[in-house]
Design a protein around this motif. Structure first.
Motif, mmCIF file in Angstrom:
data_model
loop_
_atom_site.group_PDB
_atom_site.id
_atom_site.type_symbol
_atom_site.label_atom_id
_atom_site.label_comp_id
_atom_site.label_asym_id
_atom_site.label_seq_id
_atom_site.Cartn_x
_atom_site.Cartn_y
_atom_site.Cartn_z
ATOM 1 N N GLY A 127 0.789 -0.935 0.538
ATOM 2 C CA GLY A 127 -0.352 0.078 -0.152
ATOM 3 C C GLY A 127 1.065 1.399 -0.018
ATOM 4 N N VAL A 128 0.850 2.160 -0.221
ATOM 5 C CA VAL A 128 1.119 3.538 -1.140
ATOM 6 C C VAL A 128 0.872 4.333 -0.790
ATOM 7 N N ASP A 129 1.062 5.811 0.086
ATOM 8 C CA ASP A 129 0.696 7.150 0.504
ATOM 9 C C ASP A 129 0.748 7.691 -0.661
ATOM 10 N N SER A 130 -0.060 8.957 -0.122
ATOM 11 C CA SER A 130 0.278 10.196 -1.007
ATOM 12 C C SER A 130 1.586 10.693 -1.357
ATOM 13 N N LYS A 131 2.296 10.301 -0.768
ATOM 14 C CA LYS A 131 4.321 10.765 -0.096
ATOM 15 C C LYS A 131 4.804 10.051 -1.074
ATOM 16 N N ASN A 132 3.858 8.408 -1.756
ATOM 17 C CA ASN A 132 4.807 7.465 -2.120
ATOM 18 C C ASN A 132 6.054 6.968 -1.327
ATOM 19 N N HIS A 133 4.898 6.480 0.222
ATOM 20 C CA HIS A 133 5.611 5.891 1.222
ATOM 21 C C HIS A 133 4.946 4.753 1.354
ATOM 22 N N ASP A 134 6.014 3.256 0.896
ATOM 23 C CA ASP A 134 4.677 2.318 1.297
ATOM 24 C C ASP A 134 4.563 2.443 2.919
ATOM 25 N N VAL A 135 3.572 2.385 3.378
ATOM 26 C CA VAL A 135 2.872 2.456 4.711
ATOM 27 C C VAL A 135 1.683 0.706 4.661
ATOM 28 N N ALA A 136 2.029 -0.259 4.063
ATOM 29 C CA ALA A 136 1.721 -1.647 4.139
ATOM 30 C C ALA A 136 2.386 -2.440 3.553
ATOM 31 N N VAL A 137 2.348 -4.117 3.765
ATOM 32 C CA VAL A 137 2.468 -4.847 2.803
ATOM 33 C C VAL A 137 2.193 -6.009 2.995
ATOM 34 N N ASN A 138 2.662 -6.830 2.411
ATOM 35 C CA ASN A 138 1.883 -8.628 2.932
ATOM 36 C C ASN A 138 1.786 -9.072 1.151
ATOM 37 N N ALA B 178 -5.282 6.355 6.633
ATOM 38 C CA ALA B 178 -6.634 6.588 5.428
ATOM 39 C C ALA B 178 -5.495 7.283 4.404
ATOM 40 N N GLY B 179 -5.848 7.624 3.060
ATOM 41 C CA GLY B 179 -5.381 7.681 2.012
ATOM 42 C C GLY B 179 -4.761 7.284 1.337
ATOM 43 N N VAL B 180 -4.879 5.844 1.759
ATOM 44 C CA VAL B 180 -3.693 4.798 0.237
ATOM 45 C C VAL B 180 -5.327 4.860 -1.285
ATOM 46 N N GLY B 181 -4.194 5.177 -2.315
ATOM 47 C CA GLY B 181 -5.090 5.485 -3.280
ATOM 48 C C GLY B 181 -4.202 4.683 -4.218
ATOM 49 N N VAL B 182 -3.036 3.635 -3.857
ATOM 50 C CA VAL B 182 -2.323 3.257 -5.172
ATOM 51 C C VAL B 182 -1.795 1.868 -4.453
ATOM 52 N N VAL B 183 -0.974 0.672 -4.961
ATOM 53 C CA VAL B 183 -0.700 -0.328 -4.846
ATOM 54 C C VAL B 183 -0.068 -1.007 -5.715
ATOM 55 N N ARG B 184 1.478 -1.318 -4.863
ATOM 56 C CA ARG B 184 2.384 -1.460 -5.712
ATOM 57 C C ARG B 184 2.295 -3.058 -5.590
ATOM 58 N N ILE B 185 2.165 -3.987 -7.137
ATOM 59 C CA ILE B 185 2.362 -5.371 -7.423
ATOM 60 C C ILE B 185 3.674 -5.933 -7.768
ATOM 61 N N CYS B 186 4.211 -6.566 -7.241
ATOM 62 C CA CYS B 186 5.509 -7.540 -7.240
ATOM 63 C C CYS B 186 5.459 -8.242 -7.557
ATOM 64 N N LEU B 187 6.183 -8.913 -8.508
ATOM 65 C CA LEU B 187 6.649 -10.746 -9.491
ATOM 66 C C LEU B 187 7.809 -10.790 -8.278
ATOM 67 N N ASP B 188 8.204 -11.865 -7.316
ATOM 68 C CA ASP B 188 9.218 -11.418 -6.608
ATOM 69 C C ASP B 188 9.798 -13.307 -6.843
ATOM 70 N N ASN B 189 10.993 -13.389 -5.817
ATOM 71 C CA ASN B 189 11.803 -14.992 -5.638
ATOM 72 C C ASN B 189 11.035 -15.775 -5.105
ATOM 73 N N GLY B 190 9.942 -15.542 -5.081
ATOM 74 C CA GLY B 190 9.263 -16.966 -4.102
ATOM 75 C C GLY B 190 10.457 -17.195 -2.963
ATOM 76 N N ALA B 191 11.025 -16.698 -2.505
ATOM 77 C CA ALA B 191 11.566 -17.000 -1.940
ATOM 78 C C ALA B 191 11.183 -16.875 0.163
#
Length: 140
Positions: free
Chosen positions: A78-89, A111-124
């Motif tokens: 989850g990415v906030d309006s200041k482009n900071h990662d504020v949550a991950v799973n 509040a205010g998270v309007g962007v999600v960054r999806i990453c394909l990872d190495n499955g570690a």
């Protein structure tokens, strides 16, 4: 005649009860917005749907690995309006030489998270997790 009267009254009461219990037209719950995602890296990918809630998204889809020695998993931020990662799973575990379905929540404690960054990872399963390719998706 008494049976006919009783049947008519029962039918009227049942019909009235069904009408009173039915939701008003247009009052059904609104669907939550969704975004499709597709992050492809070579012959591997993660793709699916982001379902947006108030302070959470649910990321569901499929990831694929074509090699038994090169695993793949999915991570969402989850990415906030200041482009900071504020949550991950992330998906429970990666897949090696196959494809697998996944579904997991990402909960935001701000509040205010309007962007999600999806990453394909190495499955570690243990660090270091390597993010092979990421893409950003905004709330519709």
């Amino acid at each position: 005649m008494p049976n006919a009267l009783a049947t008519a009254l029962s039918t009227a009461a049942l019909t009235a009860g069904m009408l009173l219990g039915a939701p008003a037209a247009g009052a059904q719950t609104a669907a939550y917005p969704t975004s499709s995602f597709d992050v492809t890296y070579g012959n591997t990918y993660t793709r699916g749907t982001i379902t947006w809630y108030n302070r959470q998204v649910v990321v569901s889809g499929e990831h694929k690995s074509v090699s038994a020695t090169s695993c793949r998993g999915t991570t969402a931020f989850g990415v906030d309006s200041k482009n900071h990662d504020v949550a991950v799973n992330f998906s429970d575990h990666g897949v090696c030489g196959a494809s697998a379905s996944f579904s997991f929540p990402v909960t935001f404690y701000v509040a205010g998270v309007g962007v999600v960054r999806i990453c394909l990872d190495n499955g570690a399963e243990n660090p270091p997790v390597k993010y092979l390719k990421c893409a950003r998706y905004g709330r519709p």
